[in-house]
Design a protein around this motif. Structure first.
Motif, short mmCIF file in Angstrom:
data_model
loop_
_atom_site.label_atom_id
_atom_site.label_comp_id
_atom_site.label_asym_id
_atom_site.label_seq_id
_atom_site.Cartn_x
_atom_site.Cartn_y
_atom_site.Cartn_z
N SER A 296 -68.31 -29.83 15.72
CA SER A 296 -68.15 -28.57 14.98
C SER A 296 -67.53 -28.82 13.61
CB SER A 296 -67.26 -27.60 15.77
OG SER A 296 -67.86 -27.28 17.00
N ARG A 303 -71.62 -26.03 11.93
CA ARG A 303 -70.61 -25.15 11.34
C ARG A 303 -71.22 -23.89 10.76
NH1 ARG A 303 -68.28 -29.24 8.76
NH2 ARG A 303 -69.00 -28.57 6.71
N LEU A 306 -72.44 -21.64 13.48
CA LEU A 306 -71.30 -21.00 14.15
C LEU A 306 -70.82 -19.79 13.34
CD1 LEU A 306 -69.05 -20.99 16.28
CD2 LEU A 306 -67.80 -22.63 14.89
#
Length: 307
Positions: A296, A303, A306
């Motif tokens: 992540s 990223r 997300l």
């Protein structure tokens, strides 16, 4: 409770697991960081799987292999969570003999699968950096699925004899294990019988699977570095290497404690029990929690998806 006993054969009906030696009075407090690690492992890996499934741009070989890694990490977390938290929360130390053998099989199988997935990810990075134009044609979706199936079959079949090799042994009456989960070498050392077959098979399987995986991962990175060094522009070199940072971290987090634990089980007779326990926890609980964090943080695509 005693198992079957006769003149030549004894098998306990259960084993008794151990938490952290010397710190039994603090198990309730120690459970807090363990709960946090399990929560991170479960939520983090589920999040990785959800993001990859929902984001069309991540339907690439690198992220398919990352999905396999996330599923394997979830499996490892689920394998150790019930017995570990059972000891810390409720002091439930007893585990049935067959249940212990089953847990042993799944822990070792999933560990071997994780090793193979990390090798597949190294191969993907090598193809992507050394042959970028051929990468899509070499690692097609079908090929990735075949690699995944081969990894799963290899892990399951190679370790299938382990429970049967342990079940054939006669035991001395000692039933206390060294960890809050079941390991092949830990159970094997409680036996009275000749364990040469178990030791030999365990060593051969470890060297021919995890050992070979590690060697090929190192070779992949030697070839990657050779390719990167041949690039003229420094920016291209850094960009190419940056795509490997997450994978290198995952490899180190998995292999260093695994090698340390193997060495302790085979040669560390005088190592304090606390060290043995901490290395085992580092090997089985830290990688599932750290891998989603590593990817992540280091993967801009993950990223972005997300956010």
């Amino acid at each position: 409770t005693m198992g079957e006993v006769n003149a030549s054969f004894y098998q306990p009906s259960a084993f008794f697991m151990m938490g952290i030696p010397g710190l039994e009075a603090f198990h309730h407090w120690i459970s807090i960081p363990f709960c946090a690690l399990y929560l991170i492992a479960l939520l983090g890996n589920c999040m990785i799987l959800f993001i990859i499934k929902k984001t069309q741009s991540l339907h690439e070989p690198m992220y398919y292999f990352l999905s396999m890694l996330a599923v394997t990490d979830l499996g490892l977390a689920f394998c150790t969570l019930p017995t570990t938290l059972g000891i810390f929360w409720f002091n439930v130390r007893r585990i049935g003999f067959d249940a212990c053998l089953t847990q042993t099989y799944f822990i070792h199988t999933l560990s071997f699968i994780e090793s193979s997935v990390l090798l597949a990810m190294a191969f993907d990075r090598f193809i992507a950096i050394s042959h970028p134009l051929r990468h899509p044609s070499i690692l097609t979706k079908t090929t990735v699925m075949k690699i995944g199936l081969a990894i799963m079959v290899r892990g399951m079949v190679s370790l299938l004899p382990i429970p049967f090799l342990l079940k054939r042994l006669t035991y001395c009456g000692k039933t206390e294990l060294s960890h809050s989960f079941c390991f092949h070498s830990d159970i094997m050392n409680l036996a009275c019988a000749d364990i040469k077959v178990n030791v030999f098979y365990g060593m051969i399987i470890l060297l021919s699977t995890v050992g070979m995986d590690f060697i090929f991962i190192v070779l992949s990175y030697i070839l990657i570095i050779k390719t990167v060094v041949s690039l003229a522009a420094k920016e291209e070199c850094l960009k190419a290497l940056n795509t490997c940072v997450s994978h290198i971290c995952a490899v180190l987090v998995f292999f260093i404690p695994m090698i340390a634990l193997s060495m302790i089980h085979r040669f560390g007779k005088n190592i304090p029990p606390l060290v043995n326990t901490l290395v085992a926890y580092t090997y089985l609980i830290i990688p599932p929690a750290l891998n989603p964090i590593i990817y992540s943080i280091k993967s801009s695509h993950i990223r972005e998806a997300l956010f």
